[in-house]
Design an enzyme around this catalytic site. Structure first.
Site, PDB file in Angstrom:
ATOM      1  N   GLU A 109      -4.431   1.063  -5.857  1.00  0.00           N
ATOM      2  CA  GLU A 109      -4.373   1.941  -7.031  1.00  0.00           C
ATOM      3  C   GLU A 109      -5.411   1.533  -8.079  1.00  0.00           C
ATOM      4  OE1 GLU A 109      -0.006   1.452  -7.466  1.00  0.00           O
ATOM      5  OE2 GLU A 109      -0.056   3.630  -7.712  1.00  0.00           O
ATOM      6  N   GLU A 129       4.434   0.936  -0.784  1.00  0.00           N
ATOM      7  CA  GLU A 129       5.603   0.776  -1.667  1.00  0.00           C
ATOM      8  C   GLU A 129       6.884   1.357  -1.095  1.00  0.00           C
ATOM      9  OE1 GLU A 129       2.606   1.481  -2.648  1.00  0.00           O
ATOM     10  OE2 GLU A 129       2.104   0.426  -4.491  1.00  0.00           O
TER      11      GLU A 129
HETATM   12  N1  COA Z   1       3.645  -9.893  -4.223  1.00  0.00           N
HETATM   13  C1  COA Z   1       4.104 -11.151  -4.145  1.00  0.00           C
HETATM   14  N2  COA Z   1       3.986 -11.926  -3.069  1.00  0.00           N
HETATM   15  C2  COA Z   1       3.372 -11.394  -2.006  1.00  0.00           C
HETATM   16  C3  COA Z   1       2.875 -10.084  -1.998  1.00  0.00           C
HETATM   17  C4  COA Z   1       3.019  -9.315  -3.173  1.00  0.00           C
HETATM   18  N3  COA Z   1       2.561  -8.078  -3.283  1.00  0.00           N
HETATM   19  N4  COA Z   1       2.331  -9.837  -0.799  1.00  0.00           N
HETATM   20  C5  COA Z   1       2.488 -10.953  -0.081  1.00  0.00           C
HETATM   21  N5  COA Z   1       3.099 -11.903  -0.810  1.00  0.00           N
HETATM   22  C6  COA Z   1       3.408 -13.282  -0.412  1.00  0.00           C
HETATM   23  C7  COA Z   1       4.434 -13.367   0.699  1.00  0.00           C
HETATM   24  O1  COA Z   1       5.736 -13.352   0.164  1.00  0.00           O
HETATM   25  C8  COA Z   1       4.093 -14.698   1.321  1.00  0.00           C
HETATM   26  O2  COA Z   1       4.601 -15.697   0.473  1.00  0.00           O
HETATM   27  P1  COA Z   1       5.148 -17.082   1.062  1.00  0.00           P
HETATM   28  O3  COA Z   1       3.993 -17.698   1.761  1.00  0.00           O
HETATM   29  O4  COA Z   1       5.638 -17.799  -0.123  1.00  0.00           O
HETATM   30  O5  COA Z   1       6.238 -16.673   1.999  1.00  0.00           O
HETATM   31  C9  COA Z   1       2.584 -14.755   1.207  1.00  0.00           C
HETATM   32  O6  COA Z   1       2.233 -13.831   0.166  1.00  0.00           O
HETATM   33  C10 COA Z   1       1.852 -14.359   2.474  1.00  0.00           C
HETATM   34  O7  COA Z   1       2.358 -13.106   2.908  1.00  0.00           O
HETATM   35  P2  COA Z   1       2.602 -12.791   4.453  1.00  0.00           P
HETATM   36  O8  COA Z   1       3.195 -11.449   4.527  1.00  0.00           O
HETATM   37  O9  COA Z   1       3.322 -13.913   5.089  1.00  0.00           O
HETATM   38  O10 COA Z   1       1.094 -12.800   4.980  1.00  0.00           O
HETATM   39  P3  COA Z   1       0.387 -11.853   5.999  1.00  0.00           P
HETATM   40  O11 COA Z   1      -0.997 -12.329   6.049  1.00  0.00           O
HETATM   41  O12 COA Z   1       1.183 -11.754   7.249  1.00  0.00           O
HETATM   42  O13 COA Z   1       0.417 -10.382   5.348  1.00  0.00           O
HETATM   43  C11 COA Z   1       0.135  -8.739   3.615  1.00  0.00           C
HETATM   44  C12 COA Z   1      -0.262 -10.134   4.164  1.00  0.00           C
HETATM   45  C13 COA Z   1      -0.520  -8.575   2.275  1.00  0.00           C
HETATM   46  C14 COA Z   1      -0.325  -7.655   4.590  1.00  0.00           C
HETATM   47  C15 COA Z   1       1.667  -8.655   3.480  1.00  0.00           C
HETATM   48  O14 COA Z   1       2.114  -9.794   2.762  1.00  0.00           O
HETATM   49  C16 COA Z   1       2.172  -7.440   2.754  1.00  0.00           C
HETATM   50  O15 COA Z   1       2.326  -6.398   3.358  1.00  0.00           O
HETATM   51  N6  COA Z   1       2.448  -7.585   1.437  1.00  0.00           N
HETATM   52  C17 COA Z   1       3.098  -6.563   0.677  1.00  0.00           C
HETATM   53  C18 COA Z   1       2.143  -5.567   0.180  1.00  0.00           C
HETATM   54  C19 COA Z   1       2.877  -4.552  -0.667  1.00  0.00           C
HETATM   55  O16 COA Z   1       3.932  -4.058  -0.329  1.00  0.00           O
HETATM   56  N7  COA Z   1       2.298  -4.238  -1.780  1.00  0.00           N
HETATM   57  C20 COA Z   1       2.902  -3.257  -2.626  1.00  0.00           C
HETATM   58  C21 COA Z   1       3.352  -3.873  -3.864  1.00  0.00           C
HETATM   59  S1  COA Z   1       2.573  -2.998  -5.230  1.00  0.00           S
END
Ligand code: COA
Length: 701
Positions: A109, A129
């Site tokens: 965004e 989301e």
């Molecule tokens: N906010 C806070 N923490 C987040 C985060 C976010 N948006 N996205 C990832 N993290 C944290 C995870 O909780 C994890 O923390 P930990 O190591 O303490 O457990 C760490 O970042 C790594 O994430 P993980 O999912 O294990 O890594 P990955 O490489 O497999 O995947 C992403 C990375 C970004 C693809 C995945 O974390 C994801 O889909 N995140 C959410 C994105 C999202 O929904 N964003 C919308 C919010 S506006």
């Protein structure tokens, strides 16, 4: 010279181009500090007379994974995403977003408020989301609809999927993709923009409202997803916002989005889905006791058994890029298994979920073999033969004779004793249980079961391998049924008792569906087939305590040759695939009740759901208390991803905590008094009810 703001955003200058770098490991989530740092760094760039353009980039080969999820539901502090967007959209200097790794949620965004976007070829972009029970409220619904049109916006935002850079380019979400180093390419791009005085484009002002829209698409999509979205708020609000982008101007559209977001934020689904997000990640972590173990490298893999499970597992491995040997005992069985694999790939291609080239490449990685000797070079062997202890032990004896030292020997099982299987080998430390869910190439959940002698190295290898092949691992200890099927047993048992006491299969199924399960327990059984579990019950009859209540309904149904959908009759009668309530079954159940001397009376849907869920939770508390599961949230992950528990309710243990554990305990006690021994309260539940606390959080790291 580099300046750093709030410790997480760096500012530097490369001639006339300012470079603003977000550096908040591990994923550059946009929390309070990042937003504040960005505001300062961007303001600095816009105020600096020598700066002509700005490149916005993330450190650690990632752009931004979204707003910091931990902030949702808490107080909204400091600089808002909309402040950053306003700052960028009001600036007269062009900004280039340079996206590597991923730009997700608030990250994308933010990039949508930036006039130019270039992306590394390996990057992924999306607005996920909806998976958290939310919608993209940083103008995402409004800007994406204006940029790509409502159909694409509906697809991207409702699915929450991650687009490849290539698709993003094709759709016009990014202006360019680069396969070379991103920062130099972004600087070059920015210089070209400056040199050509390319006009700054503001998506939000691209058009007043989106024109030429067929508004029927909004009604149609709501209708199409009626049953899938039951009980959910976010998907409906997303459609409302995208429709608003087509009907209203930007200011009003953003207002609709803000209000819709608040509704999602306040809905219970949001807390449940955020709970699951963190639960899934915690479940994937190694226990502290194994953390020092180094995973062994896995390069070559093998699967024993080319049945439905074996074939599905081979596909899961091949899809992740592994060479797989698949072993069968006869050419005939092998041919049948490989044919099924081929036809599964063909279906995926027809459905459009895989390209022909990808399917061909995966298929080429699967090689059928007939001789155990061929498994000698495999780093990981997964046995997927029929669920029969003697057969499994025999298979492991043969495997032990040929597998190379250090190979991981896994058994795919949903209930069998891992120690008894490991005991058939001279290397029990290398043996581990894997419970794949069917279809194994589709379902992400993977229960990993450590036996008493399984080594830390084996656990570490398999946990990391699970992530490698895109599965969602949950580690459990050896126990009859592990986590999932142990609870399923209680869930099924309670449903059967309800039948005897006055309910019908269709009433129970409807009540469970109304709660949010995609399918009730009896429909599910009919679909899976009733004969296999009948055979298991016959085998286990000798171990059953004769004083325990036992419902013979399922046996009576099987005795009639009704094995579910595949025989056209089971708990229901089938017209094609449509399940129809059957008076013959009602009569059968009434007869069982009469034979047992149980007076049937009406049972409310509420009681049905309460009894089934409470039974699941009590069993969950036993599992937790015995250390079979590491934490309550692991049980939630298993139930949501393996057994259809509604995601928007967060899992059975989360549901229980929301009810209050003291209240759940009281309910269990009530049922214990009414129905006896099988309702014995779990000691852990009693203890927590007393202390007034929630489930123990388990290991946090
Ligand atoms: N906010 C806070 N923490 C987040 C985060 C976010 N948006 N996205 C990832 N993290 C944290 C995870 O909780 C994890 O923390 P930990 O190591 O303490 O457990 C760490 O970042 C790594 O994430 P993980 O999912 O294990 O890594 P990955 O490489 O497999 O995947 C992403 C990375 C970004 C693809 C995945 O974390 C994801 O889909 N995140 C959410 C994105 C999202 O929904 N964003 C919308 C919010 S506006």
């Amino acid at each position: 010279m580099t300046e750093t703001f709030e410790a997480v955003v760096h500012y530097s200058q490369n001639d006339e181009i300012a470079v603003v770098t977000i550096d908040a490991p591990p994923v550059n989530a946009m929390g309070v500090a990042v937003r504040a740092g960005l505001h300062k760094a961007l303001s600095r760039a816009f105020a600096e007379p020598s700066v002509k353009a700005v490149v916005l980039i993330g450190a650690n080969d990632k752009f931004i994974a979204g707003i910091d999820i931990k902030e949702f539901g808490g107080p909204r502090n400091g600089v808002k995403l909309s402040d950053l967007q306003a700052l960028i959209e009001q600036a007269d200097k062009p900004v280039v977003a340079a996206i590597d790794g991923f730009a997700l949620g608030g990250g994308l965004e933010l990039a949508l408020a930036v006039p130019f976007r270039i992306s590394a070829a390996r990057a992924r972009l999306g607005l996920p989301e909806v998976n958290l029970g939310l919608l993209p409220a940083g103008g995402g619904t409004q800007r994406l609809t204006r940029l790509l049109g409502p159909e694409a916006a509906l697809d991207i935002i409702l699915s929450g999927r991650h687009l490849t850079a290539e698709e993003a380019l094709r759709k016009g979400l990014v202006d360019r993709t680069v396969a070379t180093a991103l920062l130099p390419a972004a600087l070059e791009f920015a210089r070209t923009v400056v040199a050509a005085s390319t006009p700054i484009r503001k998506i939000i002002e691209l058009t007043d409202k989106v024109s030429g829209v067929d508004f029927e698409i909004f009604t149609a999509i709501r209708k199409k997803n009626e049953s899938k979205w039951r009980g959910m708020v976010a998907p409906y609000k997303i459609v409302e916002c995208i429709e608003a982008a087509c009907r209203l101007g930007p200011r009003e559209g953003l207002e609709v989005e803000r209000n819709a977001f608040q509704v999602c934020l306040d809905a219970p689904a949001r807390a449940a889905q955020v709970h699951l997000f963190f639960a899934e990640r915690k479940a994937a972590k190694l226990p502290a006791g194994d953390a020092a173990a180094r995973p062994r490298p896995i390069k070559s893999t093998a699967v024993i058994g080319a049945g439905t499970m074996g074939g599905g597992i081979a596909m899961a491995l091949a899809n992740a890029g592994y060479e797989v040997k698949i072993l069968e005992i006869s050419q005939d069985a092998l041919d049948r298994g490989l044919d099924r694999v081929r036809s599964n790939y063909a279906t995926s291609v027809t459905r459009g979920s895989t390209s022909q080239a990808t399917a061909d490449a995966a298929l080429a990685r699967i090689k059928g073999v007939l001789d155990y000797g061929a498994l000698g070079d495999a780093d990981l062997v997964i046995e997927a033969v029929f669920e029969d202890m003697a057969l499994k032990q025999e298979t492991f004896r043969k495997l032990d004779a040929v597998a190379k030292p250090g190979a991981i020997l896994a058994t795919n099982t949903s209930t069998m004793d891992i120690d008894a299987i490991a005991g058939a080998t001279n290397r029990p430390g290398d043996v581990i249980g894997l419970h794949f869910f069917s279809p194994a190439h589709v379902m992400r959940l993977l229960e990993i079961i450590r036996g008493t002698k399984t080594s830390s190295e084996t656990v570490a290898t398999v946990m990391s391998f699970a992530k490698e092949i895109g599965k969602m691992p949950v580690l459990a200890r050896n126990s009859d049924g592990f986590i999932g099927n142990r609870i399923l047993k209680v869930y099924g048992r309670e449903s059967e008792f309800l039948l005897e006491e006055g309910a019908t299969p269709w009433q129970i199924d409807k009540a469970l569906q109304a709660f949010g399960f995609p399918m009730g327990v009896f429909l599910m059984r009919d679909l899976a087939g009733l004969d296999v579990s009948w055979r298991v019950r016959q085998y286990r009859a000798r171990f059953r305590d004769p004083n325990d209540r036992y419902s013979p309904v399922a046996d009576r149904i099987c005795e009639l040759g009704r094995f579910g959908q595949k025989t056209g009759k089971g708990y229901y009668r089938y017209d094609g695939r449509t399940a129809v309530p059957d008076p013959e079954i009602e009569a059968l159940i009434e007869k069982v009740s009469a034979d047992l001397g149980i007076g049937r009376k009406p049972i409310s849907d509420d009681e049905i759901v309460t009894r089934i869920l409470t039974a699941m939770v009590n069993e969950g508390a036993f599992i937790l208390g015995e250390g079979v599961a590491r934490r309550a949230s692991d049980i939630d992950v298993v139930y949501v991803h393996g057994y259809g528990f509604p995601k928007y309710r967060g899992g059975p243990m989360f549901w229980a905590e929301n009810q209050g554990l003291a209240k759940v305990y009281e309910t269990v006690q009530g049922f214990h008094a009414r129905f006896g021994k099988l309702w014995r309260p779990a000691p852990l539940l009693a203890e927590l009810a007393d202390s007034g606390s929630g489930w123990p959080t388990g290991e946090e790291s």
